[in-house]
Design an enzyme around this catalytic site. Structure first.
Site, short mmCIF file in Angstrom:
data_model
loop_
_atom_site.label_atom_id
_atom_site.label_comp_id
_atom_site.label_asym_id
_atom_site.label_seq_id
_atom_site.Cartn_x
_atom_site.Cartn_y
_atom_site.Cartn_z
CB SER A 64 -0.95 0.02 1.20
OG SER A 64 -2.02 -0.86 1.01
CE1 TYR A 191 -5.80 -1.52 -4.37
CE2 TYR A 191 -5.86 -3.91 -4.51
CZ TYR A 191 -5.90 -2.75 -3.77
OH TYR A 191 -6.04 -2.84 -2.41
CB VAL A 261 -0.05 -5.67 4.56
CG1 VAL A 261 -1.26 -4.92 5.08
CG2 VAL A 261 -0.20 -6.04 3.09
#
Length: 309
Positions: A64, A191, A261
């Site tokens: 992220s 993504y 993460v």
């Protein structure tokens, strides 16, 4: 105040002694294979110094943290029109929650939760095939870091796709509200791949330099974004960069930061330095446990805080 080199060495040495290191993100199989004993930290100052400690040259999946760079690109493409599709408020919920989307008609709270980043990926996909959009993101990160060796880890990307059921749900839900302009699987292809960018702490800190220097690359003086936009990206990092642990990070560390993460955190000390830390074990909010502690200690040692007089 100690010298920065001394401070980084002391922080790294203390982190090496800790036994409670959090838990790696096993729900993404490739991330579950990473050694939880790893720890690296890097600082790139606006005057050109690069200071490293620990495993600062070991690549890891930035996950992220990549949302900072895709947000920057999306704002460059469509400007403030982005905020008609994505909010700017902290979520107060886990990063992959679907609950708020129902209450808020498919508009994600901010660009740093998963739903928001999927919309940003959808923006970057406009006029492109997924492969082209992915290439544009990777080239932008390479440009920021001044390092063409940065790659996308294809195994991590495949692992993301194979286990990304909730992200598929988020994308389909937003599509039903008209807030996704491409087919969900296309936006998700972009993504999943930008999540799988692999960088070391050195490379990540280099890539964040423009945010610490008013939107300019301090090495060249060239503008990446306007000073106003750099401030606004920093504000979103401070308020939303650690999901429902963002307030706690701001309270304890006091600088803008974005976690992933994979255990990485990009931290920005405006006017001073770009920081990157990596420790793969996560705390209860999905943020690097030792990374957060390390940045808190470093900020205290160096008296770094956007709230300092």
């Amino acid at each position: 105040m100690p010298e920065l080199e001394q401070a980084l060495a002391e922080v790294a040495a203390e982190m090496a002694e800790r036994t409670d290191r959090g838990r790696v993100a096993t729900y993404i199989p490739q991330l579950g294979k990473v050694d939880p004993k790893r720890f690296g930290i890097a600082a790139v100052t606006n005057d050109g110094r690069v200071i490293l400690a620990g495993d600062a040259d070991q690549p890891f999946s930035i996950q992220s943290v990549s949302k900072v760079f895709t947000l920057t690109l999306a704002l460059g493409k469509i400007g403030d029109a982005l905020w008609q599709r994505v909010g700017r408020e902290p979520s107060g919920n886990p990063f992959n929650s679907i609950v708020q989307l129902e209450h808020e008609n498919g508009i994600p709270r901010n660009p740093f939760i998963n739903a928001g980043a999927i919309v940003v990926s959808d923006v970057l996909l406009a006029g492109h095939q997924p492969r082209e959009a992915i290439g544009e993101i990777l080239r932008f990160i390479q440009f920021l870091a001044d390092d063409e060796t940065i790659i996308i880890d294809r195994e991590v990307a495949a692992s993301e796709r194979a286990t990304g059921y909730r992200n598929f749900a988020l994308a389909n839900y937003m599509k039903s509200f008209g807030n996704l302009h491409h087919e969900p699987e296309l936006a998700l292809g972009v993504y999943f791949h930008h999540f799988a960018v692999a960088m070391s702490c050195r490379q990540l800190a280099m890539a964040g330099r423009f945010l610490a220097n008013g939107g300019r690359n301090p090495a060249t003086g060239h503008s990446v974004v306007s000073a106003e936009r750099a401030r606004r990206i920093g504000a979103l990092m401070l308020t939303c960069g650690h999901y429902d642990g963002s307030g706690d990070f701001a309270f304890h560390v006091g600088i803008p930061g974005k976690s992933g993460v994979g255990g990485g955190i990009l931290g920005i000390v405006p006017g001073v330095a770009s920081l990157a830390v990596w420790s793969p074990g996560l705390n209860e909010n999905g943020n690097s446990k030792l990374g957060s502690i390390a940045l808190e200690k470093l900020a205290r040692m160096m008296n770094w805080s956007i709230f300092a007089p």
